[in-house]
Design a protein around this motif. Structure first.
Motif, PDB file in Angstrom:
ATOM      1  N   UNK A  43       0.720  -1.278  -0.027  1.00  0.00           N
ATOM      2  CA  UNK A  43      -0.024   0.059   0.298  1.00  0.00           C
ATOM      3  C   UNK A  43       0.765   1.196  -0.010  1.00  0.00           C
ATOM      4  N   UNK A  44       1.887   1.336   0.693  1.00  0.00           N
ATOM      5  CA  UNK A  44       3.046   2.303   0.672  1.00  0.00           C
ATOM      6  C   UNK A  44       3.387   2.930  -0.818  1.00  0.00           C
ATOM      7  N   UNK A  45       3.869   1.602  -1.541  1.00  0.00           N
ATOM      8  CA  UNK A  45       4.122   1.725  -2.836  1.00  0.00           C
ATOM      9  C   UNK A  45       3.151   2.237  -3.666  1.00  0.00           C
ATOM     10  N   UNK A  46       1.843   1.731  -3.643  1.00  0.00           N
ATOM     11  CA  UNK A  46       0.981   2.274  -4.313  1.00  0.00           C
ATOM     12  C   UNK A  46       0.499   3.807  -4.034  1.00  0.00           C
ATOM     13  N   UNK A  47       0.411   4.080  -2.706  1.00  0.00           N
ATOM     14  CA  UNK A  47       0.362   5.339  -2.482  1.00  0.00           C
ATOM     15  C   UNK A  47       1.104   6.264  -3.168  1.00  0.00           C
TER      16      UNK A  47
END
Length: 364
Positions: free
Chosen positions: A269-273
């Motif tokens: 989720x951090x990479x997607x954000x």
């Protein structure tokens, strides 16, 4: 050398690397905006004949060497985020050479892109350094990358107008970043091969030569693709190149080298954000910059001047010559003796219409 001194030297070398990459990008963008730069067949030959192109190549090489040296003195978690400063340095440099000011939208886009890029690099770095691709995996990655680059550059002539030029530039920038990321992964494999640490056993000379050839092809291809991408501007294509490069390396590391995100389960989720934040920055850079230069229209030949024709003077009327007076000879007076002969001639001329009637005999 102490740890503090190595960290300071790594930071300085990272700044030098970012400046080299930024100056090279500005030089390439100016070269792409030159109206005399041809496209299509003969473009590569004309590009290699330009001194400005070789300056850009030299600056890119200097930036790469400074980056490698920074990695030698400092950790990857420090050097890679500092490499994102290339966009921040190139934006004012490009505006200065174009004699304009950087707009607020461009600054906002640069900050959004920088934040997203730092977030991606922070969570996608290699967890276990020293891993490398095998020769078979290298060939598979090279083939898949070639197909992806062909798909991204297939529609380079489909766009028309300013929007089409920008879209083509972003596609070529993506292809350039992917090619450079794959070249970095193959370089790591070649380094392991030279150290006799290639997975699958010791490589032969032709395997090492094949890896070197693939690295050269993708490195040169990434440079040429970025040159084409800068026809749509400087800021947005440069941001896409800087984003797609670590993204391609991260995909290879996670899919083939068994790497994982540093943040564990929160890494996805951090990479997607971070990717969404960077995408927002690219959109701002695309819409906030100056319009891409449209191709010059084909010159229309000027109409030939029409010379008015001078009317020819009418021929002067020549008076008809007066009929010549032919003297008519005077005829002699006819005597009664000649009358029968004249009557016979007249009867013969009229085709026998007038035939003299014979005189009747006297009665006895």
């Amino acid at each position: 050398m102490s740890t503090a001194a190595g960290t300071v030297l790594a930071v300085l070398l990272s700044l030098v690397s970012s400046a080299g990459y930024a100056l090279a990008a500005v030089a390439q963008a100016r070269l792409a905006a030159t109206p005399s730069t041809p496209s299509g067949r003969g473009a590569l030959r004309a590009l290699l004949a330009r001194g400005q192109w070789w300056w850009a190549v030299g600056l890119n090489a200097a930036g790469a060497l400074a980056h490698v040296a920074a990695l030698h003195y400092g950790p990857l978690t420090l050097v890679q985020p500092l490499g994102a400063l290339t966009l921040v340095a190139a934006l004012p440099l490009g505006a200065y050479t174009a004699r304009r000011r950087v707009t607020r939208t461009e600054w906002r886009g640069a900050l959004w892109t920088l934040a997203g890029l730092v977030g991606l690099v922070a969570v996608t770095g290699p967890a276990a350094p020293g891993e490398a691709l095998s020769l078979r995996e290298s060939l598979v990655v090279a083939a898949a990358t070639a197909l992806l680059i062909a798909a991204l550059t297939a529609g380079r002539r489909s766009g028309h107008g300013d929007g089409g030029v920008r879209a083509n530039g972003l596609r070529h920038a993506t292809a350039s970043g992917v090619a450079s990321g794959v070249a970095s992964a193959l370089t790591q494999t070649l380094t392991a091969a030279l150290a006799v640490g290639l997975p699958g056993g010791q490589p032969s000379w032709w395997q090492t030569a094949l890896l070197a050839l693939l690295i050269s092809a993708f490195a040169v291809g990434g440079l040429l693709l970025s040159q084409t991408a800068y026809r749509g501007g400087l800021a947005a294509p440069l941001a896409v190149v800087n984003l797609s490069n670590p993204a391609a390396a991260a995909v290879i590391g996670v899919a083939l080298l068994g790497e994982s995100f540093r943040a564990g389960a929160w890494g996805w989720p951090i990479a997607a954000g971070a990717a969404l934040v960077a995408a927002r920055g690219v959109v701002l850079l695309t819409t906030g910059g100056p319009a891409a230069p449209a191709p010059a229209p084909a010159p229309v030949p000027a109409p030939e001047p029409v010379t008015p024709r001078t009317p020819e003077p009418a021929p002067a009327s020549v008076p008809a010559p007066a009929p010549a007076l032919v003297p008519v000879p005077a005829t002699a007076p006819t005597s009664p003796v000649d009358e029968p002969g004249a009557a016979a001639s007249l009867a013969e001329a009229l085709g026998g219409a007038l035939t003299p009637v014979p005189e009747a005999e006297p009665a006895r």
